[in-house]
Design a protein around this motif. Sequence first.
Motif, mmCIF file in Angstrom:
data_model
loop_
_atom_site.group_PDB
_atom_site.id
_atom_site.type_symbol
_atom_site.label_atom_id
_atom_site.label_comp_id
_atom_site.label_asym_id
_atom_site.label_seq_id
_atom_site.Cartn_x
_atom_site.Cartn_y
_atom_site.Cartn_z
ATOM 1 N N GLU A 1 39.514 12.598 34.297
ATOM 2 C CA GLU A 1 40.922 12.713 34.797
ATOM 3 C C GLU A 1 41.427 13.987 35.085
ATOM 4 O O GLU A 1 42.478 14.045 35.383
ATOM 5 C CB GLU A 1 42.045 12.047 33.787
ATOM 6 N N ILE A 2 40.573 14.824 34.874
ATOM 7 C CA ILE A 2 40.894 16.299 35.177
ATOM 8 C C ILE A 2 40.076 17.047 36.301
ATOM 9 O O ILE A 2 38.677 17.066 35.827
ATOM 10 C CB ILE A 2 40.949 17.185 34.003
ATOM 11 N N HIS A 3 40.324 17.223 37.301
ATOM 12 C CA HIS A 3 39.459 17.871 38.280
ATOM 13 C C HIS A 3 38.823 19.136 37.821
ATOM 14 O O HIS A 3 39.521 19.768 37.189
ATOM 15 C CB HIS A 3 40.274 18.017 39.483
ATOM 16 N N HIS B 1 38.387 21.870 39.191
ATOM 17 C CA HIS B 1 38.876 23.109 39.822
ATOM 18 C C HIS B 1 40.247 23.381 38.640
ATOM 19 O O HIS B 1 40.462 24.431 38.512
ATOM 20 C CB HIS B 1 39.344 22.627 40.958
ATOM 21 N N ASP B 2 40.775 22.096 38.237
ATOM 22 C CA ASP B 2 41.885 22.593 37.375
ATOM 23 C C ASP B 2 41.497 23.088 35.855
ATOM 24 O O ASP B 2 41.830 23.961 35.493
ATOM 25 C CB ASP B 2 42.765 21.389 37.155
ATOM 26 N N SER C 1 40.334 26.681 36.440
ATOM 27 C CA SER C 1 41.749 27.669 36.621
ATOM 28 C C SER C 1 42.400 27.789 35.141
ATOM 29 O O SER C 1 42.589 29.034 34.893
ATOM 30 C CB SER C 1 42.801 26.861 37.633
ATOM 31 N N LEU C 2 42.253 26.803 34.449
ATOM 32 C CA LEU C 2 43.110 26.879 33.215
ATOM 33 C C LEU C 2 42.344 27.609 32.172
ATOM 34 O O LEU C 2 43.030 28.321 31.303
ATOM 35 C CB LEU C 2 43.785 25.567 32.829
ATOM 36 N N GLY D 1 34.256 25.563 38.617
ATOM 37 C CA GLY D 1 34.257 24.405 38.950
ATOM 38 C C GLY D 1 34.037 24.001 40.536
ATOM 39 O O GLY D 1 34.455 24.931 41.318
ATOM 40 N N GLY D 2 33.525 23.032 40.717
ATOM 41 C CA GLY D 2 33.305 22.658 42.372
ATOM 42 C C GLY D 2 31.976 21.983 42.604
ATOM 43 O O GLY D 2 31.422 21.407 41.490
ATOM 44 N N HIS D 3 31.442 21.891 43.821
ATOM 45 C CA HIS D 3 30.271 21.383 44.148
ATOM 46 C C HIS D 3 28.952 22.078 44.007
ATOM 47 O O HIS D 3 27.942 21.887 44.258
ATOM 48 C CB HIS D 3 30.366 20.649 45.465
ATOM 49 N N MET E 1 26.526 19.938 48.051
ATOM 50 C CA MET E 1 27.476 18.711 48.358
ATOM 51 C C MET E 1 26.773 17.572 48.487
ATOM 52 O O MET E 1 27.386 16.466 47.842
ATOM 53 C CB MET E 1 28.004 19.023 49.719
ATOM 54 N N GLY F 1 28.148 10.577 43.233
ATOM 55 C CA GLY F 1 29.515 10.065 43.158
ATOM 56 C C GLY F 1 30.698 10.845 42.817
ATOM 57 O O GLY F 1 31.801 10.116 42.263
ATOM 58 N N ILE F 2 30.659 12.049 42.807
ATOM 59 C CA ILE F 2 31.633 12.812 42.196
ATOM 60 C C ILE F 2 32.070 14.083 42.906
ATOM 61 O O ILE F 2 30.939 14.452 43.764
ATOM 62 C CB ILE F 2 31.090 13.520 40.743
ATOM 63 N N PRO F 3 33.230 14.582 43.159
ATOM 64 C CA PRO F 3 33.569 15.728 44.024
ATOM 65 C C PRO F 3 33.130 17.166 43.464
ATOM 66 O O PRO F 3 32.747 17.964 44.387
ATOM 67 C CB PRO F 3 35.249 15.746 44.179
ATOM 68 N N PHE G 1 47.008 17.767 29.819
ATOM 69 C CA PHE G 1 46.865 16.619 30.881
ATOM 70 C C PHE G 1 47.353 15.285 30.278
ATOM 71 O O PHE G 1 47.753 14.549 31.038
ATOM 72 C CB PHE G 1 45.520 16.697 31.633
#
Lengths: 410, 124
Positions: free
Chosen positions: A340-342, A344-345, A348-349, A359-361, A365, A372-374, A404
């Motif tokens: 439930e937490i991206h 990128h968030d 950042s935090l 955080g990311g791909h 990609m 199946g995830i961003p 969150f």
Amino acid sequence: MKITNDNAKELRNDFPIFKRKINGKPLIYLDNAATTQKPQRVLDAIQRFYEQHNANIHRGVYQLSEEATEQYGRAHAVVGKFLGANANEIIFTRNTTESLNLLAYTVHAIMPKRKHIVLTELEHHSNLVPWQQFAKRHNMSIVFIPMKKDFTLDYDAAEKLIGGDTAILSVGHVSNALGSINDVKKLVSMGKNAGAITIVDGAQGAAHVPVNVKDINCDFYACSAHKLFGPTGIGALYGRKELLEKLPPFLFGGDMIKTVSYQDATWNDVPMKFEAGTGAIADAIGFAEAIAFIQTIGLENIAAWERELTQYALKKLRLPGITLLHGHDSAGIISFICEEIHAHDVASLVSDDGVCIRGGHHCAMPLMGKLGIPGTCRISFSVYNSFEDIDQLISSLAKIQHMFKEGGKT
Amino acid sequence: MEAHEMYREHILDLYKHPHNFGTLKAATNTHREFNPLCGDDVTMDVIVEDGKIRDIKFHGKGCAISMAAASLVTDAVKGKPIAEVKRMSKEDLLNLLHIPVGPVRLKCALLALDTLHKSIGDAK
């Protein structure tokens, strides 16, 4: 030198960046797969070159130019030895991406005329996008060695995919997104048996696994200095001598020629044939110094410490709300997802606590699409990381999960 | 600036309970956009009628900032004339978000507005 938690923390004193604070907190750097920090001796070597030896290479016959040429030549030898190759088999490029592009613009001239390029599903964009364009230019297609559920490659499938249609096999040594170590020796042997050109993307491999290109038996091996405690803007491409001699040049201009008339030119010997224009001389010297730094500790010892940190982190990360994307063997890289937490968030935090994670791909990609995830959160270790770094990350993660969970309840 | 300043109550609330989330089968205009930086993925479905946005929904995946921005921007433009929506600027969006956004996260914040603008690019 065997690394323990205590001397890992001591090693930080060799890296000036660890003197700085982030939001008043100590810097905890867990993004080493992106780039490593630089030890003082590497910074000094670069500075020393500009202060005492700066001149262009291969042209001047005065003392400074001779010194610069000698040091630049020695850098080739140092990088060559590090990879198990000779000095004249090392081409300096900007980075792994440029090394792979050099091949994607020239290798058609020496490859067998067949229809397939074989890659893996784990590739970084730098070992995928150049080949997509290559395939379009040469009317070929790409086939992918699949990844199994345990994040390792399916070698049985590879055996079937690599064969009489394979012109080029280009595979990552270590997945930057998941940390999986690929058995490149096995893959290269399949490629060789099929008569294909074999290439290894060693951007992550060279930093975490002792590499001997003659043992891997690949035709080409690409890596970057900045992931090995060296400066940005310099990388290397190893190429088997007899192939480099046949390979046409990639960039044309000064330094890469032997003779020039108004109508035509002949090419210099390797590796100069591939090093057109003034290169990153100081950075090449920095690259060699970074390797000297690694050798004072030993890459085996660095790898062993990274494995220990990985085991510790895997144990600590087995928490509610956290899913690990991790196979049985990895090179100091762990990818995970917070429910439930991206990613990128999260990245950042945790930064508020001085913790640097990615955080990311991760420039993969298609792999994220397959999973199946961003994207994922990724931590990656180096020689200066300690158990306490991981403890801080865990406590920062707990804080974010709480935020969150409790926040925005209205 | 510390990152937690971005994650205020209303942002977390919109992340958990987004407004106008879903698809519109009758959409006259649709656009999907990505933020390559972190993999945010937003699609805007818009029904344009008589030069106005009659209805709008979004769907996709992304970070709290990009998702909250999508909720806020879709709320703000419903019923508005197309010409006015096209004029919406970065500043307008940041006013809607009502949080300090650092340079790195600006792309996340602006993704929804950018997607919306692209979806109605040729609408009058």
